[in-house]
Design a protein around this motif. Structure first.
Motif, PDB file in Angstrom:
ATOM      1  N   GLY A  32       0.716  -1.231   0.191  1.00 46.95           N
ATOM      2  CA  GLY A  32       0.062  -0.020  -0.137  1.00 46.95           C
ATOM      3  C   GLY A  32       0.876   1.073   0.197  1.00 46.95           C
ATOM      4  O   GLY A  32       0.617   2.141  -0.720  1.00 46.95           O
ATOM      5  N   ALA A  33       2.020   1.267   0.799  1.00 53.54           N
ATOM      6  CA  ALA A  33       2.996   2.464   0.738  1.00 53.54           C
ATOM      7  C   ALA A  33       3.401   2.535  -0.649  1.00 53.54           C
ATOM      8  O   ALA A  33       3.517   3.809  -0.923  1.00 53.54           O
ATOM      9  N   GLU A  35       2.294   1.732  -3.592  1.00 59.13           N
ATOM     10  CA  GLU A  35       1.234   2.362  -4.372  1.00 59.13           C
ATOM     11  C   GLU A  35       0.953   3.666  -4.204  1.00 59.13           C
ATOM     12  O   GLU A  35       0.813   4.669  -5.100  1.00 59.13           O
ATOM     13  N   LYS A  36       1.061   4.263  -2.685  1.00 61.97           N
ATOM     14  CA  LYS A  36       0.737   5.634  -2.511  1.00 61.97           C
ATOM     15  C   LYS A  36       1.952   6.535  -2.828  1.00 61.97           C
ATOM     16  O   LYS A  36       1.772   7.550  -3.342  1.00 61.97           O
ATOM     17  N   LYS A  38       3.812   5.844  -5.569  1.00 59.45           N
ATOM     18  CA  LYS A  38       3.637   5.927  -6.923  1.00 59.45           C
ATOM     19  C   LYS A  38       2.497   6.999  -7.433  1.00 59.45           C
ATOM     20  O   LYS A  38       2.787   7.836  -8.451  1.00 59.45           O
ATOM     21  N   LYS A  39       1.516   7.061  -6.772  1.00 61.14           N
ATOM     22  CA  LYS A  39       0.518   8.136  -6.798  1.00 61.14           C
ATOM     23  C   LYS A  39       0.911   9.429  -6.535  1.00 61.14           C
ATOM     24  O   LYS A  39       0.662  10.645  -7.040  1.00 61.14           O
ATOM     25  N   THR A  40       1.918   9.629  -5.594  1.00 63.97           N
ATOM     26  CA  THR A  40       2.382  10.942  -5.061  1.00 63.97           C
ATOM     27  C   THR A  40       3.222  11.343  -6.237  1.00 63.97           C
ATOM     28  O   THR A  40       3.515  12.544  -6.635  1.00 63.97           O
ATOM     29  N   ARG A  43       1.238  12.736  -9.279  1.00 64.32           N
ATOM     30  CA  ARG A  43       0.831  14.138  -8.790  1.00 64.32           C
ATOM     31  C   ARG A  43       1.880  15.101  -8.982  1.00 64.32           C
ATOM     32  O   ARG A  43       1.490  16.075  -9.729  1.00 64.32           O
ATOM     33  N   ASP A 169      -8.642   4.727  -9.169  1.00 66.44           N
ATOM     34  CA  ASP A 169      -7.214   4.963  -8.896  1.00 66.44           C
ATOM     35  C   ASP A 169      -6.517   5.836  -9.966  1.00 66.44           C
ATOM     36  O   ASP A 169      -5.203   5.782  -9.959  1.00 66.44           O
TER      37      ASP A 169
END
Length: 179
Positions: A32-33, A35-36, A38-40, A43, A169
């Motif tokens: 989960g960390a 994936e988070k 990657k999203k950061t 952005r 997502d």
């Protein structure tokens, strides 16, 4: 004769079981960390791309996509990144050769999942981007920005409704106002 205390087989198995339980609890959290993160990163890349496009528009008085309204195709995307980064050889859409986006190669400016970002621009400056350009035909929403940039995320899907699981997502620089 001196007797040394040794671990029994049961004690070793208990320790191994405890370690396995702890690892089982940690691995999903680490995933989960990741994936988070990657999203950061996505952005941050979207923000850098939007700033570069705004800088181009401020410098030249028009958006860098050659007047194309709506979603930027893959070839125009590469040309736009090339214009913003001055990584192209013969293109003249950035005649001052101002580097507005730092990239190694135009064709490698991808999201953390290895896909090109999606972009749509309001080249007629009417205050919004055609919802069909962003979501496809049948969409009923408005994107009230001059520049819309999004990543489809790890599932590589983007759909025409807010309630669709494919959009959960996605990473975007806009919010859609659904009609």
């Amino acid at each position: 004769m001196r007797k040394t205390k040794q671990f029994t087989l049961i004690e070793l198995l208990v320790v191994i079981a405890i370690i396995a339980v702890i690892m089982g609890m940690l691995l999903p959290a680490l995933g989960g960390a990741k994936e988070k993160a990657k999203k950061t990163k996505a952005r941050a890349q979207i923000s850098a791309l939007e700033i570069a496009i705004k800088q181009y528009e401020s410098t030249y008085g028009y958006l860098p996509c050659g007047g194309t309204e709506g979603v930027i195709s893959e070839s125009i995307y590469d040309d736009t990144i090339e214009d913003l980064s001055c990584t192209g050889g013969t293109r003249t859409y950035n005649p001052r050769k101002i580097i507005m986006l730092e990239v190694e190669e135009a064709s490698t400016y991808e999201d953390p999942w290895g896909n090109k970002f999606q972009m749509a621009m309001d080249t007629d400056y009417d205050g919004s981007i055609d919802d069909a350009a962003v979501y496809g035909d049948g969409a009923s929403g408005d994107v009230t920005k001059t520049i819309a940039i999004w990543s489809k995320g790890p599932d590589e899907e983007h759909s025409s409704t807010d309630s669709d699981d494919h959009n959960k997502d996605n990473v975007t620089n806009f919010k859609t106002i659904w009609n």
